[in-house]
Design a protein around this motif. Structure first.
Motif, PDB file in Angstrom:
ATOM      1  N   PRO A   1     -81.848  41.304  59.453  1.00  0.00           N
ATOM      2  CA  PRO A   1     -80.488  42.287  59.123  1.00  0.00           C
ATOM      3  C   PRO A   1     -81.030  42.918  57.660  1.00  0.00           C
ATOM      4  O   PRO A   1     -80.754  43.966  57.585  1.00  0.00           O
ATOM      5  CB  PRO A   1     -79.488  41.377  59.214  1.00  0.00           C
ATOM      6  CG  PRO A   1     -79.568  40.217  60.115  1.00  0.00           C
ATOM      7  CD  PRO A   1     -81.166  39.932  60.148  1.00  0.00           C
ATOM      8  N   TYR A   2     -81.449  41.938  56.834  1.00  0.00           N
ATOM      9  CA  TYR A   2     -81.845  42.380  55.365  1.00  0.00           C
ATOM     10  C   TYR A   2     -82.814  43.500  55.708  1.00  0.00           C
ATOM     11  O   TYR A   2     -82.475  44.700  55.064  1.00  0.00           O
ATOM     12  CB  TYR A   2     -82.326  41.354  54.687  1.00  0.00           C
ATOM     13  CG  TYR A   2     -82.584  41.470  53.257  1.00  0.00           C
ATOM     14  CD1 TYR A   2     -81.719  41.303  52.457  1.00  0.00           C
ATOM     15  CD2 TYR A   2     -83.741  42.100  52.941  1.00  0.00           C
ATOM     16  CE1 TYR A   2     -82.066  41.385  50.951  1.00  0.00           C
ATOM     17  CE2 TYR A   2     -84.374  42.177  51.583  1.00  0.00           C
ATOM     18  CZ  TYR A   2     -83.154  42.048  50.640  1.00  0.00           C
ATOM     19  OH  TYR A   2     -83.530  42.482  49.309  1.00  0.00           O
ATOM     20  N   ILE A   3     -83.969  43.535  56.283  1.00  0.00           N
ATOM     21  CA  ILE A   3     -84.989  44.619  56.340  1.00  0.00           C
ATOM     22  C   ILE A   3     -84.322  45.780  57.525  1.00  0.00           C
ATOM     23  O   ILE A   3     -84.695  46.832  57.126  1.00  0.00           O
ATOM     24  CB  ILE A   3     -86.227  44.180  57.081  1.00  0.00           C
ATOM     25  CG1 ILE A   3     -86.687  43.118  56.000  1.00  0.00           C
ATOM     26  CG2 ILE A   3     -87.318  45.067  57.441  1.00  0.00           C
ATOM     27  CD1 ILE A   3     -87.213  43.542  54.824  1.00  0.00           C
ATOM     28  N   PHE A   4     -83.590  45.143  58.404  1.00  0.00           N
ATOM     29  CA  PHE A   4     -83.137  46.442  59.357  1.00  0.00           C
ATOM     30  C   PHE A   4     -82.099  47.545  58.694  1.00  0.00           C
ATOM     31  O   PHE A   4     -82.341  48.588  58.750  1.00  0.00           O
ATOM     32  CB  PHE A   4     -82.386  45.849  60.497  1.00  0.00           C
ATOM     33  CG  PHE A   4     -81.614  46.800  61.474  1.00  0.00           C
ATOM     34  CD1 PHE A   4     -82.613  47.518  62.384  1.00  0.00           C
ATOM     35  CD2 PHE A   4     -80.223  46.647  61.490  1.00  0.00           C
ATOM     36  CE1 PHE A   4     -81.930  48.317  63.165  1.00  0.00           C
ATOM     37  CE2 PHE A   4     -79.735  47.960  62.209  1.00  0.00           C
ATOM     38  CZ  PHE A   4     -80.521  48.326  63.285  1.00  0.00           C
ATOM     39  N   TYR A   5     -81.249  47.032  57.866  1.00  0.00           N
ATOM     40  CA  TYR A   5     -80.363  47.751  57.246  1.00  0.00           C
ATOM     41  C   TYR A   5     -81.154  48.734  56.275  1.00  0.00           C
ATOM     42  O   TYR A   5     -80.885  49.988  56.147  1.00  0.00           O
ATOM     43  CB  TYR A   5     -79.128  46.967  56.551  1.00  0.00           C
ATOM     44  CG  TYR A   5     -78.148  46.357  57.488  1.00  0.00           C
ATOM     45  CD1 TYR A   5     -77.651  47.271  58.462  1.00  0.00           C
ATOM     46  CD2 TYR A   5     -77.787  45.124  57.386  1.00  0.00           C
ATOM     47  CE1 TYR A   5     -76.723  46.802  59.236  1.00  0.00           C
ATOM     48  CE2 TYR A   5     -76.885  44.595  58.129  1.00  0.00           C
ATOM     49  CZ  TYR A   5     -76.095  45.305  59.090  1.00  0.00           C
ATOM     50  OH  TYR A   5     -75.222  44.865  59.956  1.00  0.00           O
ATOM     51  N   LEU A   6     -81.978  47.998  55.671  1.00  0.00           N
ATOM     52  CA  LEU A   6     -82.981  48.784  54.486  1.00  0.00           C
ATOM     53  C   LEU A   6     -83.574  49.915  55.021  1.00  0.00           C
ATOM     54  O   LEU A   6     -83.772  51.088  54.807  1.00  0.00           O
ATOM     55  CB  LEU A   6     -83.782  47.867  53.660  1.00  0.00           C
ATOM     56  CG  LEU A   6     -82.923  47.007  52.484  1.00  0.00           C
ATOM     57  CD1 LEU A   6     -84.172  46.346  51.801  1.00  0.00           C
ATOM     58  CD2 LEU A   6     -82.562  48.086  51.497  1.00  0.00           C
TER      59      LEU A   6
ATOM     60  N   THR B   1     -75.052  51.638  53.778  1.00  0.00           N
ATOM     61  CA  THR B   1     -75.337  50.881  52.804  1.00  0.00           C
ATOM     62  C   THR B   1     -74.144  50.055  52.391  1.00  0.00           C
ATOM     63  O   THR B   1     -74.599  48.558  51.962  1.00  0.00           O
ATOM     64  CB  THR B   1     -75.628  51.805  51.301  1.00  0.00           C
ATOM     65  OG1 THR B   1     -74.369  52.682  51.205  1.00  0.00           O
ATOM     66  CG2 THR B   1     -76.840  52.697  51.501  1.00  0.00           C
ATOM     67  N   LYS B   2     -73.141  50.168  52.858  1.00  0.00           N
ATOM     68  CA  LYS B   2     -71.929  49.070  52.783  1.00  0.00           C
ATOM     69  C   LYS B   2     -72.373  47.742  53.643  1.00  0.00           C
ATOM     70  O   LYS B   2     -71.746  46.834  53.163  1.00  0.00           O
ATOM     71  CB  LYS B   2     -70.678  49.884  52.907  1.00  0.00           C
ATOM     72  CG  LYS B   2     -70.100  50.800  51.960  1.00  0.00           C
ATOM     73  CD  LYS B   2     -68.846  51.363  52.264  1.00  0.00           C
ATOM     74  CE  LYS B   2     -68.196  52.041  51.115  1.00  0.00           C
ATOM     75  NZ  LYS B   2     -66.648  52.464  51.406  1.00  0.00           N
ATOM     76  N   MET B   3     -72.643  48.211  54.771  1.00  0.00           N
ATOM     77  CA  MET B   3     -73.003  47.049  55.636  1.00  0.00           C
ATOM     78  C   MET B   3     -74.030  46.320  54.968  1.00  0.00           C
ATOM     79  O   MET B   3     -74.273  44.986  55.254  1.00  0.00           O
ATOM     80  CB  MET B   3     -73.407  47.913  56.965  1.00  0.00           C
ATOM     81  CG  MET B   3     -72.301  48.484  57.822  1.00  0.00           C
ATOM     82  SD  MET B   3     -72.784  49.226  59.214  1.00  0.00           S
ATOM     83  CE  MET B   3     -73.339  47.898  60.188  1.00  0.00           C
ATOM     84  N   PHE B   4     -75.190  46.843  54.407  1.00  0.00           N
ATOM     85  CA  PHE B   4     -76.224  46.284  53.789  1.00  0.00           C
ATOM     86  C   PHE B   4     -75.794  45.344  52.715  1.00  0.00           C
ATOM     87  O   PHE B   4     -76.074  44.011  52.563  1.00  0.00           O
ATOM     88  CB  PHE B   4     -77.419  47.125  53.429  1.00  0.00           C
ATOM     89  CG  PHE B   4     -78.364  46.428  52.645  1.00  0.00           C
ATOM     90  CD1 PHE B   4     -79.406  45.475  52.988  1.00  0.00           C
ATOM     91  CD2 PHE B   4     -78.431  46.434  51.038  1.00  0.00           C
ATOM     92  CE1 PHE B   4     -80.492  45.012  52.164  1.00  0.00           C
ATOM     93  CE2 PHE B   4     -79.331  45.807  50.464  1.00  0.00           C
ATOM     94  CZ  PHE B   4     -80.222  45.096  50.968  1.00  0.00           C
TER      95      PHE B   4
END
Length: 380
Positions: free
Chosen positions: A200-205, A369-372
């Motif tokens: 998720p960390y890389i996916f959102y970015l 960005t809020k989700m990240f």
């Protein structure tokens, strides 16, 4: 012993000259369109060669950075990039043009991954943030490249001569600067791509970078066409020039802005600038309103890539080089979809309507960005 300041200077020089060469290519796209007689849809298809070449280069660049010190693929990739730029200038048919653009994009991806790996390594040696300034020099190089293009356009210098001059300059910088690049930055862990559920960390970015890439790549490729065909500006490089000028300004200020407001608010401010700038340019299609609008878009897009790369370098799952390579995949996908999509929409409707895509991408940055950062707080 080479000082950190000297390392920083020559890395900045590489960013400058890479921005210079990319702007050289992008600012002459209208010339290529006119020379080959492409319509908007045909130009959009030709521009597909850029992201296709980059996608091919992504896994190779990640492997090279993990196998060697990053300065090796950086130097070789940059030298080959210079030669491919010269080949674009002398292309006489569509096949050779597409092939040269593919090689240009392929080598661009290799040295981009390498040089950003170098910056993440060097950042660890400084207490203050310096990554934004590197990208600022890329934008300054872009401004210089557009300025030279504008001058050579007024002098009716041919594309072949123009691109050859820049290629020679790139080769000279590469040959001299190699000795000042960082050594021994190969990471011993996190160099393998793990095929599993997306992190998720890389996916959102990645999604953030994807949306920014659609805006940034589209502006690179179509701002000149917008000024040429929608505004009927005699010098079509003005739009690209103002976009790059404000992008450079924002990138040099980005490190200060991030410290002052934090990354979450900086992402939101970036989105607001992108959306407001695009709306201004398409609702009021006059020379000066478009100049103001393009400047706002440049200011808005500037911080997103440096921030996202810096965050990717802090990944707990991957090494900095591999994390950047993965994030760059999303970026190139945005580049893949953006410029051709604008071309097809412009051909079906008109160029003003097609630019709405940039506004929608800017708007989507807010929830993503809020989700990240929500995920970062929960997992951290």
């Amino acid at each position: 012993m080479i000082s950190n300041s000297k390392h920083r200077f020559f890395l900045s020089l590489f960013f400058f000259i890479s921005g210079f060469s990319f702007a050289t290519w992008a600012s002459r796209i209208p010339t290529i369109k006119t020379t080959f007689g492409f319509n908007e849809a045909e130009l959009g298809s030709i521009l597909l060669a850029m992201p296709v070449g980059s996608l091919i280069g992504l896994p190779i660049s990640g492997w090279l950075v993990s196998k060697y010190n990053s300065r090796v693929p950086l130097t070789v990739g940059y030298a080959l990039n210079a030669l491919s730029l010269a080949l674009i200038g002398i292309a006489h048919n569509t096949f050779s043009l597409v092939l040269a653009i593919c090689v240009f994009a392929f080598t661009t991806r290799i040295f981009n991954i390498s040089v950003n790996t170098q910056t993440l390594t060097l950042q660890k040696r400084f207490e203050k943030k310096i990554i934004g300034s590197f990208h600022g020099f890329w934008s300054i190089g872009g401004i210089a490249g557009i300025a030279l293009s504008t001058l050579l356009l007024t002098l009716n210098v041919t594309l072949a001569v123009h691109f050859s001059i820049v290629a020679i300059l790139m080769l000279l910088v590469t040959a001299y600067s190699y000795q000042f690049l960082l050594k021994g930055d190969k990471s011993e862990t996190g160099n393998k791509l793990i095929l599993s559920k997306p992190d998720p960390y890389i996916f959102y970015l990645g999604i953030v970078v994807f949306l920014c890439a659609i805006c940034e790549g589209g502006m690179f490729d179509w701002s000149g066409i917008y000024f040429q065909e929608v505004l009927n500006a005699p010098i079509f490089t003005y739009g690209y020039l103002i976009f790059m000028t404000f992008m450079a300004t924002s990138r040099f200020l980005s490190d200060i802005i991030i410290v002052r407001f934090g990354m979450p608010k900086t992402y939101i401010m970036s989105a607001v600038f992108i959306v407001s700038g695009i709306l201004l340019a398409i609702i009021f299609p006059t020379f000066w309103t478009a100049m103001i609008g393009f400047s706002l878009v440049g200011f808005g897009t500037a911080s997103i890539i440096p921030m996202s790369y810096a965050l990717a370098g802090a990944s707990k799952k991957y090494s900095p080089g591999m994390a950047i390579s993965i994030i760059a995949t999303y970026s190139i996908t945005g580049m893949l979809l953006g410029p051709p999509l604008i071309g097809y929409l412009a051909h079906a409707f008109n160029l003003r309507v097609s630019f709405v895509v940039f506004g929608l991408c800017g708007l989507m940055l807010v929830p993503i960005t809020k989700m990240f950062f929500k995920h970062q707080r929960i997992s951290g």
